[in-house]
Write an enzyme that holds these catalytic residues in place. Structure first.
Site, PDB file in Angstrom:
ATOM      1  N   ASP A  56      60.598  34.202 -13.982  1.00 54.47           N
ATOM      2  CA  ASP A  56      59.462  33.936 -14.877  1.00 54.47           C
ATOM      3  C   ASP A  56      59.850  34.193 -16.334  1.00 54.47           C
ATOM      4  OD1 ASP A  56      57.084  32.958 -13.790  1.00 54.47           O
ATOM      5  OD2 ASP A  56      56.500  34.906 -12.963  1.00 54.47           O
TER       6      ASP A  56
ATOM      7  N   LYS B 178      53.999  26.401  -6.196  1.00 52.24           N
ATOM      8  CA  LYS B 178      55.375  26.904  -6.302  1.00 52.24           C
ATOM      9  C   LYS B 178      56.093  26.786  -4.951  1.00 52.24           C
ATOM     10  CE  LYS B 178      54.055  29.750 -10.178  1.00 52.24           C
ATOM     11  NZ  LYS B 178      53.690  31.028 -10.779  1.00 52.24           N
TER      12      LYS B 178
ATOM     13  N   GLN C 158      52.710  36.955  -9.196  1.00 53.69           N
ATOM     14  CA  GLN C 158      51.696  36.104  -9.821  1.00 53.69           C
ATOM     15  C   GLN C 158      50.696  36.959 -10.593  1.00 53.69           C
ATOM     16  OE1 GLN C 158      51.951  32.768  -9.813  1.00 53.69           O
ATOM     17  NE2 GLN C 158      50.127  32.535 -11.072  1.00 53.69           N
TER      18      GLN C 158
HETATM   19  N1  GUN Z   1      49.915  33.416 -14.196  1.00 49.70           N
HETATM   20  C1  GUN Z   1      49.723  32.348 -15.016  1.00 49.70           C
HETATM   21  N2  GUN Z   1      50.908  31.752 -15.293  1.00 49.70           N
HETATM   22  C2  GUN Z   1      51.855  32.472 -14.653  1.00 49.70           C
HETATM   23  C3  GUN Z   1      53.263  32.338 -14.541  1.00 49.70           C
HETATM   24  O1  GUN Z   1      53.903  31.469 -15.134  1.00 49.70           O
HETATM   25  N3  GUN Z   1      53.889  33.258 -13.760  1.00 49.70           N
HETATM   26  C4  GUN Z   1      53.222  34.251 -13.132  1.00 49.70           C
HETATM   27  N4  GUN Z   1      53.931  35.126 -12.410  1.00 49.70           N
HETATM   28  N5  GUN Z   1      51.918  34.400 -13.203  1.00 49.70           N
HETATM   29  C5  GUN Z   1      51.234  33.503 -13.959  1.00 49.70           C
END
Ligand code: GUN
Length: 291
Positions: free
Chosen positions: A119, A52, A96
């Protein structure tokens, strides 16, 4: 059979975002800024957050990763989220997942300001998405919708089967594809661990989205000729090669691909589209605030 090249399409979208960021900065405004909170030392989470950060820099966004030990209390974490909610310099905020057991993911998600929830996990955004109101949609379904759009895949009236009912992929995907929209207007069936006759249901589908996390679950006998197959799965399995592993989707690609009209590869299909969807949401959050 046409390969849905998520890598190529995601690069095109990144180029578009980069151009927009350049014009924002040229106008003397600050670039969009994504903040990511990472708790603990989970290897996969470290990798995802690293991606990211890299993606943000590639398109000219600013990016900040805030790392906390496993021992952080829920109260401390929530107050950090509130601080970032109130920080005008932060465009989008993600925490996350997964989080340590002593922290409630629900409480964390509900603390994020829905306007910064890039998200798309906050119930306000989920509710808007379900109601067909513009909102932040979680990255994987949003990426898949964008991929279908860019390949002009016909969806109206099609029988679509979603394998998996997770909150972040299967259920939003089913919702979006059933909406009166393009891509959408599908007749959607969700299959899950308690479903019966999965093979027969899949064999009647025009579009299958496999998001179970079970390597090579979808085999050729479950797919009709000409179907569109979208593979969300990505699992590391041991292999006799230099790296010692290979990445495998939920679809048995070699035998299924022959029967399909369109199919996503693993890797290089849904994964890059998911990554770019977060960038799209971050830019959208910036534009909603600044326009
Ligand atoms: N853990 C697995 N996929 C994601 C996601 O798309 N966003 C976040 N914040 N955590 C994750």
């Amino acid at each position: 059979m046409i390969i849905l090249d998520g890598k190529k399409i995601s690069q095109e979208i990144k180029k578009e975002i980069t151009e927009t960021v350049k014009s924002i900065v040229a106008a003397g405004k600050p670039a969009p800024h994504l903040a990511a909170i990472l708790v603990g030392n989970d290897g996969a989470s470290e990798t995802y957050v690293g991606h990211k950060e890299k993606d943000c820099h590639e398109v000219g966004f600013r990016s900040t990763v805030l790392r906390f030990p496993d021992s952080i209390s829920q109260e401390e974490l929530l107050s950090e989220i509130v601080r970032l909610n109130n920080d005008d310099d932060i465009t989008g905020l993600i925490v996350q997942l997964p989080l340590p057991k002593h922290i409630s993911e629900k409480d964390v998600i509900e603390t994020i300001n829905p306007q910064k929830d890039v998200d798309g996990f906050h119930p306000v955004n989920v509710g808007k998405m379900v109601s067909g109101i513009p909102s932040f949609v979680s990255a994987t379904p949003d990426g898949i919708i964008e991929l279908m759009k860019r390949y002009n895949i016909e969806t109206a009236g099609k029988n679509c089967v979603i394998l998996g009912r997770s909150n972040i992929v299967g259920r939003p995907m089913a919702n979006l594809l059933s909406q009166k929209a393009y891509p959408g207007d599908c007749t959607v069936t969700i299959c899950h661990s308690r479903s019966k006759n999965i093979k027969e249901i899949c064999a009647a589908a025009d579009i299958i989205v496999a998001a179970l996390g079970v390597p090579e679950f979808l085999t050729a006998d479950m797919v009709k000729d000409g179907a569109v197959v979208i593979d969300v799965g990505i699992t590391r399995v041991k292999a006799d090669n230099k790296s010692g592993f290979r990445l495998v989707g939920d679809v048995k690609f070699d035998e299924v691909s022959i029967k399909t009209s369109y199919i996503t590869p693993v890797p290089g299909g849904v994964g890059p589209m998911t990554r770019v969807a977060l960038l799209k949401n971050t830019l959208k959050s910036y534009e909603l605030k600044n326009n």
